[in-house]
Design an enzyme around this catalytic site. Sequence first.
Site, mmCIF file in Angstrom:
data_model
loop_
_atom_site.group_PDB
_atom_site.id
_atom_site.type_symbol
_atom_site.label_atom_id
_atom_site.label_comp_id
_atom_site.label_asym_id
_atom_site.label_seq_id
_atom_site.Cartn_x
_atom_site.Cartn_y
_atom_site.Cartn_z
ATOM 1 C CD1 TRP A 186 -2.576 1.888 0.605
ATOM 2 C CD2 TRP A 186 -1.152 2.477 2.235
ATOM 3 N NE1 TRP A 186 -2.841 3.188 0.952
ATOM 4 C CE2 TRP A 186 -1.995 3.572 1.949
ATOM 5 C CE3 TRP A 186 -0.175 2.609 3.228
ATOM 6 C CZ2 TRP A 186 -1.882 4.791 2.618
ATOM 7 C CZ3 TRP A 186 -0.063 3.825 3.892
ATOM 8 C CH2 TRP A 186 -0.914 4.904 3.603
ATOM 9 C CD GLU A 227 -4.515 -1.441 2.234
ATOM 10 O OE1 GLU A 227 -3.346 -1.685 2.577
ATOM 11 O OE2 GLU A 227 -5.402 -1.112 3.045
ATOM 12 C CE LYS A 229 -6.128 5.931 3.417
ATOM 13 N NZ LYS A 229 -5.087 6.115 4.416
ATOM 14 C CG ASP A 260 -8.444 -0.764 4.800
ATOM 15 O OD1 ASP A 260 -9.501 -0.371 5.338
ATOM 16 O OD2 ASP A 260 -7.349 -0.750 5.386
ATOM 17 C CG HIS A 263 -8.605 2.051 2.360
ATOM 18 N ND1 HIS A 263 -7.349 1.651 1.975
ATOM 19 C CD2 HIS A 263 -8.478 2.508 3.622
ATOM 20 C CE1 HIS A 263 -6.500 1.829 2.973
ATOM 21 N NE2 HIS A 263 -7.160 2.344 3.983
ATOM 22 C CG HIS A 287 -5.946 -4.418 5.170
ATOM 23 N ND1 HIS A 287 -5.043 -3.403 5.001
ATOM 24 C CD2 HIS A 287 -5.209 -5.553 5.313
ATOM 25 C CE1 HIS A 287 -3.822 -3.900 5.016
ATOM 26 N NE2 HIS A 287 -3.889 -5.195 5.194
ATOM 27 C CG ASP A 295 -9.830 6.893 11.508
ATOM 28 O OD1 ASP A 295 -8.652 6.978 11.133
ATOM 29 O OD2 ASP A 295 -10.238 5.944 12.192
ATOM 30 C CG ASP A 297 -6.966 3.186 9.602
ATOM 31 O OD1 ASP A 297 -6.882 2.111 8.990
ATOM 32 O OD2 ASP A 297 -6.623 4.276 9.115
ATOM 33 C CG ASP A 327 -5.247 -1.709 8.318
ATOM 34 O OD1 ASP A 327 -4.581 -1.219 9.249
ATOM 35 O OD2 ASP A 327 -5.210 -1.267 7.157
HETATM 36 C C1 RNT Z 1 -3.355 2.606 5.186
HETATM 37 C C2 RNT Z 1 -3.516 1.179 4.858
HETATM 38 C C3 RNT Z 1 -2.467 0.277 5.375
HETATM 39 C C4 RNT Z 1 -2.229 0.342 6.852
HETATM 40 C C5 RNT Z 1 -0.982 1.033 7.292
HETATM 41 C C6 RNT Z 1 -0.653 0.830 8.726
HETATM 42 O O1 RNT Z 1 -4.449 3.344 4.895
HETATM 43 O O2 RNT Z 1 -4.761 0.748 5.321
HETATM 44 O O3 RNT Z 1 -2.886 -0.989 5.068
HETATM 45 O O4 RNT Z 1 -2.118 -0.924 7.297
HETATM 46 O O5 RNT Z 1 -1.077 2.386 7.090
HETATM 47 ZN ZN ZN Z 2 -5.328 -1.308 5.098
#
Ligand code: RNT
Ligand code: ZN
Length: 419
Positions: A186, A227, A229, A260, A263, A287, A295, A297, A327
Amino acid sequence: MSRSEAMYRIASEQYGELGINTEAVLRRLDEMPLSINAWQGDDVKGFETTGHALTGGCQVTGNYPGCARKSEELRQDLDTALKLLAGKKLRICLQGHEVDCMMPGRDRDAFTLENFSGWLDWAADRKLGMDIAPAYYSHPKLKDGLSLSHPDPAIRQFWIDHGKAIRRIGAAFGARLGTPAVCNVWVPDGFKDQPADRRAPRERLLEALDATFAEEFPENQLLDAVESKLFGIGVESYTVGSHDFYLTYAAQHNKLICLDTGHFHPTESIPDKLSAICAQNGRILLHVSRGVRWDSDHVILLDDPLLDLGREAVRNDNGHNLFYTLDYFDASINRLAAWVIGARNWQKALLIAMLEPSDPACQYEYAGDFTARMAYREAIKSLPWGAVWNYYCESRGVPADANVLEPIRAYEKEVLVKR
Ligand code: RNT
Ligand code: ZN
């Protein structure tokens, strides 16, 4: 017989009447691989002695005591958290800067297994699998927000070499541990404002990816994933590695596509993507994350999107096409609790999906009876999966939900607050 066992017996009987064998389901759950995101334990800081601030459009907020400052501490934290998780196929996923040790003058482009050796011995000892991801952020060579797509060939080369180094390390993990390491690429590359040229950075990224993946490894050692985003903080207008870019790349180069769950556009269904990709023999690295406003995450909760994801994962799983990595990173709560609650939520989502008698709903659908489909699917929501889950935990020697926080609190008092 304990109360939880008695409840399980009744639940199991009820599921049996619907054609679901709970024992078989629990055995299948045991075999579901899950990779734990090591970076939740160190706030994505990594352990390089150079100690760069977190960049790349990601942010960790909060200052809960006990952030791991070196790899030994992170492993100690993981050891404690792992005791609270059932499952025979647990894995640990590292970011490429979560090194075990640094060598003087050796930067990320030249990392070798030596830099990660402590991790490998530890994982082998505990029979854990290991995954890894190059870290294209938190480093001065991420220039103007660009790494593999930077116009300067020297910058690109540094990051190509980092990717190659991490792939070699991943392959060494896979060879020694007897289970392939998933190596996920990524890059944070993108622009805050609208670019004049959307295509050139993508062409440079393509070329850099090809160079990164040039060295071939057997699939029983290494599996590559890419990956996408949508946007990051400071990277709001354009992301070089968008979903369209990587989905095409993965299909053409036989890579895993990493989805993810944080994302994508907020109302876009990630669960819906699984059958679209798997029906065409694509392989997916999920992910598992939770987006909240800007955000991507937050710690995963057992919410509707997660349940839907679990359902689609179970239905599309052919034993070797789906891979799961947590993740997220939250420094406002106990970091071990974040791992344990998130991991158990994903296991619950899978369990609930496997316990769901889906066939009747499909039959109603094939017959065009959407009223009965709705009634049936709403009715099965109240099946007693909780009794099965608690029994699962206890029969595998880990605490049920009500008792999960106590050992974490004890560790917090003994270890974390003293850091
Ligand atoms: C970031 C991605 C990536 C993350 C790292 C820690 O948006 O999701 O996969 O795991 O930034
Ligand atoms: Zn990720």
